[in-house]
Design an enzyme around this catalytic site. Structure first.
Site, PDB file in Angstrom:
ATOM      1  N   LYS A 133     -13.011  -7.975  -8.706  1.00  0.00           N
ATOM      2  CA  LYS A 133     -13.382  -8.734  -7.509  1.00  0.00           C
ATOM      3  C   LYS A 133     -14.690  -9.440  -7.835  1.00  0.00           C
ATOM      4  O   LYS A 133     -15.772  -8.859  -7.691  1.00  0.00           O
ATOM      5  CB  LYS A 133     -13.551  -7.774  -6.335  1.00  0.00           C
ATOM      6  CG  LYS A 133     -12.279  -7.029  -5.958  1.00  0.00           C
ATOM      7  CD  LYS A 133     -12.590  -5.943  -4.936  1.00  0.00           C
ATOM      8  CE  LYS A 133     -11.365  -5.466  -4.200  1.00  0.00           C
ATOM      9  NZ  LYS A 133     -10.290  -4.968  -5.068  1.00  0.00           N
TER      10      LYS A 133
ATOM     11  N   LYS B  26       0.845  -1.196   0.000  1.00  0.00           N
ATOM     12  CA  LYS B  26       0.000   0.000   0.000  1.00  0.00           C
ATOM     13  C   LYS B  26       0.881   1.246   0.000  1.00  0.00           C
ATOM     14  O   LYS B  26       1.878   1.297   0.725  1.00  0.00           O
ATOM     15  CB  LYS B  26      -0.874   0.026   1.251  1.00  0.00           C
ATOM     16  CG  LYS B  26      -1.835  -1.136   1.353  1.00  0.00           C
ATOM     17  CD  LYS B  26      -3.056  -0.919   0.483  1.00  0.00           C
ATOM     18  CE  LYS B  26      -4.058  -2.056   0.672  1.00  0.00           C
ATOM     19  NZ  LYS B  26      -5.120  -2.026  -0.328  1.00  0.00           N
TER      20      LYS B  26
ATOM     21  N   ASP C 122      -0.340  -0.101  -4.484  1.00  0.00           N
ATOM     22  CA  ASP C 122      -1.767   0.240  -4.461  1.00  0.00           C
ATOM     23  C   ASP C 122      -1.990   1.501  -3.644  1.00  0.00           C
ATOM     24  O   ASP C 122      -1.743   1.528  -2.439  1.00  0.00           O
ATOM     25  CB  ASP C 122      -2.566  -0.923  -3.865  1.00  0.00           C
ATOM     26  CG  ASP C 122      -4.067  -0.726  -4.029  1.00  0.00           C
ATOM     27  OD1 ASP C 122      -4.487   0.341  -4.533  1.00  0.00           O
ATOM     28  OD2 ASP C 122      -4.823  -1.644  -3.656  1.00  0.00           O
TER      29      ASP C 122
ATOM     30  N   GLU D 124      -1.633   0.842  -8.771  1.00  0.00           N
ATOM     31  CA  GLU D 124      -3.079   0.618  -8.727  1.00  0.00           C
ATOM     32  C   GLU D 124      -3.820   1.841  -8.192  1.00  0.00           C
ATOM     33  O   GLU D 124      -3.454   2.366  -7.142  1.00  0.00           O
ATOM     34  CB  GLU D 124      -3.310  -0.592  -7.814  1.00  0.00           C
ATOM     35  CG  GLU D 124      -4.635  -1.266  -7.938  1.00  0.00           C
ATOM     36  CD  GLU D 124      -4.576  -2.640  -7.245  1.00  0.00           C
ATOM     37  OE1 GLU D 124      -3.641  -3.427  -7.545  1.00  0.00           O
ATOM     38  OE2 GLU D 124      -5.424  -2.908  -6.393  1.00  0.00           O
TER      39      GLU D 124
ATOM     40  N   ASP E 291      -9.017  -0.081  -9.790  1.00  0.00           N
ATOM     41  CA  ASP E 291      -9.640  -1.011  -8.842  1.00  0.00           C
ATOM     42  C   ASP E 291     -10.936  -0.389  -8.300  1.00  0.00           C
ATOM     43  O   ASP E 291     -12.035  -0.772  -8.696  1.00  0.00           O
ATOM     44  CB  ASP E 291      -8.653  -1.328  -7.718  1.00  0.00           C
ATOM     45  CG  ASP E 291      -9.162  -2.407  -6.783  1.00  0.00           C
ATOM     46  OD1 ASP E 291     -10.267  -2.931  -7.008  1.00  0.00           O
ATOM     47  OD2 ASP E 291      -8.461  -2.739  -5.804  1.00  0.00           O
TER      48      ASP E 291
HETATM   49 MG    MG Z   1      -6.680  -2.135  -4.816  1.00  0.00          MG
END
Ligand code: MG
Length: 325
Positions: free
Chosen positions: A250, A140, A169, A201, A226
């Site tokens: 997802k 992250k 991300d 991301e 995302d």
């Molecule tokens: Mg993500």
């Protein structure tokens, strides 16, 4: 003919609560579904919503399912209930035996993307966990001050074994200037070690599609969406607007699996499939969908989530898990 529908809520505690943009996530809550036909055959499905990621709430899913009165006539599920669409379609496919002949194949660890803790913690744990076999790791960014995180990345890259790739991300947490700063760093790293940064991301917020399209055209490092593409409808929208970068999917909250498959077949997008911390029921169905839709060879799956919960559910079959609830 209507099928018998039964619903059982579940609740699982994370070993370590997750930090999300909406605070600490301590309990994963969802629903298991069971459909049964007149011959007594059953199929299991799962509704695992993440309302802050664009799906319905658990309460909305439960209200819709309860309103079916214990039977499901296969009527279409409304588009504002994408996790419920996935759950019922999954149970139906399981019932039809379409997914497999019993035991589901587990992906090899090298095919899963492992997670890194933020900042210096990643440096501390790195050496031991590189030995675990993941070929891709995700960290992250946008959590600590920018220059501190970039320093951390440079140091991490210097210590990485050859061939290990990183995904960064930002969860939509950067502004344009910060995103450009990161992309310059990523391009420089990739010019020395091609493919080292697999993608960056969701640098900008979910609705900032146009500036992200422009960024994707100006820098070499691939960008992935995302948060912008929680549902199949949003995937279709971003594609129509001209996005040709990576798309994180997802399946458990994306909506009807048939629509996702049709989108994949029509456009052959660059997809990375990802978990929403579902139980083995939803996980098996999501991985089966990923295998049908995904490119070959596929990028690492974002399903490196086992061991996240303080229970043994990941070792159970759908039927055993259902019995336990
Ligand atoms: Mg993500």
């Amino acid at each position: 003919m209507a099928l018998t529908l039964a619903v059982r809520p579940y609740r699982r505690r994370f070993v370590t609560p997750l930090h999300t943009a909406h605070g600490r996530w301590v309990w994963r809550q969802g629903l298991l579904l069971r459909l049964q036909d007149a011959q007594g055959r059953v199929g299991y499905g799962e509704v695992a919503p993440i309302p802050w990621f664009g799906s319905e709430t658990l309460a909305a899913a439960l209200a819709f399912l309860t309103a079916q009165g214990g039977a499901w006539g296969m009527a279409p599920v409304p588009d504002h209930l994408p996790a419920t669409q996935f759950g019922l379609a999954g149970a139906l496919a399981d019932l039809a035996g379409a997914e497999d002949g019993g035991e589901r194949e587990r992906p090899a660890i090298a095919d899963l993307c492992g997670l890194l803790p933020a900042g210096s913690a990643a440096l501390a744990m790195a050496a031991q966990r590189w030995a675990e076999g993941h070929r891709t790791r995700k960290g992250k960014i946008g959590v600590l001050p920018l220059e501190q995180e970039i320093g951390w990345l440079e140091q991490l890259v210097a210590e990485l074994p050859e061939g290990l790739r990183l995904r960064l991300d930002a969860n939509g947490g950067l502004d344009l200037a910060q995103a450009e700063r990161w992309l310059r760093v990523c391009d420089r790293i990739n010019s020395l070690a091609p493919g080292r940064i697999e993608h960056l991301e969701q640098p900008l917020p979910a609705d900032a599609l146009e500036p992200m399209i422009k960024l994707s055209q100006r820098y070499q490092t691939p960008l992935a969406l995302d948060e912008s593409v929680a549902t199949v409808g949003q995937l279709e929208h971003c594609w129509a607007q001209g996005w040709r970068g990576v798309l994180v999917v997802k399946p458990a909250i994306a909506g009807a699996p048939q629509r996702l498959e049709a989108f994949c077949q029509a456009h052959r997008p660059r997809l990375v499939f990802s978990s929403v911390f579902e139980t083995p029921v939803g996980r098996g169905l999501a991985l089966a969908l990923a295998a049908r839709c995904g490119p070959d060879p596929a990028p690492a799956l974002g399903f490196g989530t086992q061991g996240s919960f303080a229970d043994h559910w990941d070792t159970l079959t759908p039927a055993a898990l259902w019995q336990m609830l």
